[in-house]
Motif scaffolding. Structure first.
Motif, short mmCIF file in Angstrom:
data_model
loop_
_atom_site.label_atom_id
_atom_site.label_comp_id
_atom_site.label_asym_id
_atom_site.label_seq_id
_atom_site.Cartn_x
_atom_site.Cartn_y
_atom_site.Cartn_z
N ALA A 7 0.84 -1.21 0.00
CA ALA A 7 0.00 0.00 0.00
C ALA A 7 0.87 1.25 0.00
CB ALA A 7 -0.94 -0.01 1.20
N VAL A 8 1.93 1.23 0.81
CA VAL A 8 2.85 2.38 0.85
C VAL A 8 3.52 2.55 -0.51
CG1 VAL A 8 5.02 3.24 1.84
CG2 VAL A 8 3.23 2.32 3.34
N SER A 9 3.95 1.45 -1.10
CA SER A 9 4.58 1.50 -2.43
C SER A 9 3.62 2.06 -3.47
CB SER A 9 5.05 0.11 -2.83
OG SER A 9 5.66 0.15 -4.10
N ALA A 10 2.37 1.64 -3.43
CA ALA A 10 1.37 2.15 -4.37
C ALA A 10 1.13 3.64 -4.14
CB ALA A 10 0.06 1.38 -4.24
N ASP A 11 1.12 4.06 -2.87
CA ASP A 11 0.95 5.49 -2.55
C ASP A 11 2.12 6.31 -3.08
OD1 ASP A 11 -1.45 4.95 -1.28
OD2 ASP A 11 -0.61 5.08 0.76
N VAL A 12 3.32 5.77 -2.92
CA VAL A 12 4.52 6.46 -3.42
C VAL A 12 4.46 6.56 -4.95
CG1 VAL A 12 7.04 6.27 -3.70
CG2 VAL A 12 5.99 5.91 -1.45
N ASP A 13 4.08 5.46 -5.60
CA ASP A 13 3.98 5.48 -7.07
C ASP A 13 2.96 6.50 -7.54
OD1 ASP A 13 5.90 3.53 -7.25
OD2 ASP A 13 4.48 1.88 -7.60
N THR A 14 1.83 6.58 -6.85
CA THR A 14 0.79 7.55 -7.20
C THR A 14 1.32 8.97 -7.00
OG1 THR A 14 -0.98 6.02 -6.62
CG2 THR A 14 -1.54 8.36 -6.65
N ALA A 15 1.98 9.20 -5.86
CA ALA A 15 2.53 10.52 -5.57
C ALA A 15 3.60 10.91 -6.59
CB ALA A 15 3.10 10.57 -4.16
N LEU A 16 4.46 9.95 -6.97
CA LEU A 16 5.50 10.23 -7.98
C LEU A 16 4.87 10.53 -9.34
CD1 LEU A 16 8.29 7.66 -7.07
CD2 LEU A 16 8.35 10.15 -6.82
N GLY A 17 3.82 9.82 -9.69
CA GLY A 17 3.11 10.10 -10.94
C GLY A 17 2.54 11.50 -10.94
N ASP A 18 1.98 11.91 -9.81
CA ASP A 18 1.43 13.26 -9.67
C ASP A 18 2.55 14.29 -9.78
OD1 ASP A 18 -0.83 14.97 -9.20
OD2 ASP A 18 -0.15 15.22 -7.12
N LEU A 19 3.69 14.00 -9.14
CA LEU A 19 4.84 14.91 -9.21
C LEU A 19 5.31 15.06 -10.66
CD1 LEU A 19 7.06 16.62 -7.84
CD2 LEU A 19 8.36 14.50 -7.54
N GLN A 20 5.42 13.95 -11.39
CA GLN A 20 5.85 14.00 -12.79
C GLN A 20 4.87 14.82 -13.64
OE1 GLN A 20 6.29 9.77 -13.51
NE2 GLN A 20 8.51 10.04 -13.66
N THR A 21 3.59 14.65 -13.40
CA THR A 21 2.59 15.42 -14.14
C THR A 21 2.78 16.91 -13.90
OG1 THR A 21 0.98 13.63 -14.07
CG2 THR A 21 0.10 15.86 -14.37
N HIS A 22 2.97 17.28 -12.63
CA HIS A 22 3.14 18.70 -12.31
C HIS A 22 4.47 19.25 -12.81
CE1 HIS A 22 -0.29 17.85 -9.64
NE2 HIS A 22 -0.64 19.05 -10.06
N LEU A 23 5.51 18.43 -12.80
CA LEU A 23 6.79 18.87 -13.36
C LEU A 23 6.65 19.14 -14.86
CD1 LEU A 23 9.41 16.59 -11.57
CD2 LEU A 23 9.20 19.08 -11.40
N ASN A 24 5.93 18.27 -15.56
CA ASN A 24 5.69 18.50 -16.99
C ASN A 24 4.96 19.81 -17.22
OD1 ASN A 24 6.97 16.17 -17.84
ND2 ASN A 24 5.11 14.94 -17.76
N LEU A 25 3.99 20.11 -16.37
CA LEU A 25 3.26 21.38 -16.49
C LEU A 25 4.18 22.57 -16.22
CD1 LEU A 25 -0.09 20.38 -14.75
CD2 LEU A 25 0.27 20.80 -17.19
N ILE A 26 5.06 22.42 -15.21
CA ILE A 26 6.02 23.48 -14.90
C ILE A 26 6.96 23.70 -16.08
CG2 ILE A 26 8.03 24.07 -13.48
CD1 ILE A 26 6.50 22.76 -11.12
N PHE A 27 7.45 22.60 -16.68
CA PHE A 27 8.35 22.74 -17.83
C PHE A 27 7.65 23.43 -19.00
CE2 PHE A 27 10.60 18.69 -16.20
CZ PHE A 27 11.39 19.43 -15.35
N ALA A 28 6.41 23.07 -19.24
CA ALA A 28 5.66 23.71 -20.33
C ALA A 28 5.47 25.19 -20.03
CB ALA A 28 4.30 23.03 -20.51
N ARG A 29 5.14 25.53 -18.79
CA ARG A 29 4.96 26.93 -18.41
C ARG A 29 6.27 27.69 -18.51
NH1 ARG A 29 3.36 31.30 -19.14
NH2 ARG A 29 3.20 32.76 -17.45
N THR A 30 7.36 27.03 -18.17
CA THR A 30 8.68 27.66 -18.26
C THR A 30 9.01 27.99 -19.71
OG1 THR A 30 9.45 26.54 -16.27
CG2 THR A 30 11.14 27.35 -17.78
#
Length: 151
Positions: A7-30
């Motif tokens: 469950a912790v591993s799945a939570d981390v994977d979900t959080a990392l996926g969310d982080l990657q999505t937001h990083l992509n948005l930041i890069f596009a905005r940059t």
């Protein structure tokens, strides 16, 4: 792996996926911000030239060789950007005092003023965005970005 660890591993994977999505948005905005910033300095200024100019301004000066290494660009691309920056009156070039074969590049006073205004505007925008965060949260975010920059 226990159910709890899974469950912790799945939570981390979900959080990392969310982080990657937001990083992509930041890069596009940059990328958009770079285009807008370049156009504010001069409508003919390309994003690559803007990034080189901003770096030279922050560093105080640089050589074409330093720029090629720093930005991992071919020297011919650097030369084209430098030539355009000089033609736009944003960059000055002089012989290196130690080695006359090398050119030292510096931002012109008008370029420095335009970049200072942009940085002030960008800082104001950033302050507005992070206004709801505590200093500890801002430091934590900064730590994450620093660690990501070191990858």
């Amino acid at each position: 792996m226990t159910v709890s660890e899974a469950a912790v591993s799945a939570d981390v994977d979900t959080a990392l996926g969310d982080l990657q999505t937001h990083l992509n948005l930041i890069f596009a905005r940059t990328r958009t911000l770079w285009r807008e910033s370049a156009a504010r300095i001069d409508p003919e200024l390309q994003v690559g030239g803007y990034k080189l100019l901003a770096f030279i301004d922050r560093a105080g000066s640089a050589s074409a060789h330093e720029l090629a290494e720093r930005f991992e660009m071919d020297k011919s691309v650097i030369s084209r950007h430098v030539r355009m920056l000089e033609e736009l009156g944003l960059l000055a070039s002089r012989a290196d005092a130690r080695d006359g074969r090398l050119r030292v590049l510096t931002a012109t006073p008008s370029a420095c003023a335009a970049l200072a205004e942009l940085r002030s505007d960008h800082a104001s925008r950033l302050r507005t965005v992070v206004a709801e965060l505590t200093p500890d949260e801002i430091e934590a975010a900064s730590k994450v970005f620093r660690l990501l920059a070191e990858v």
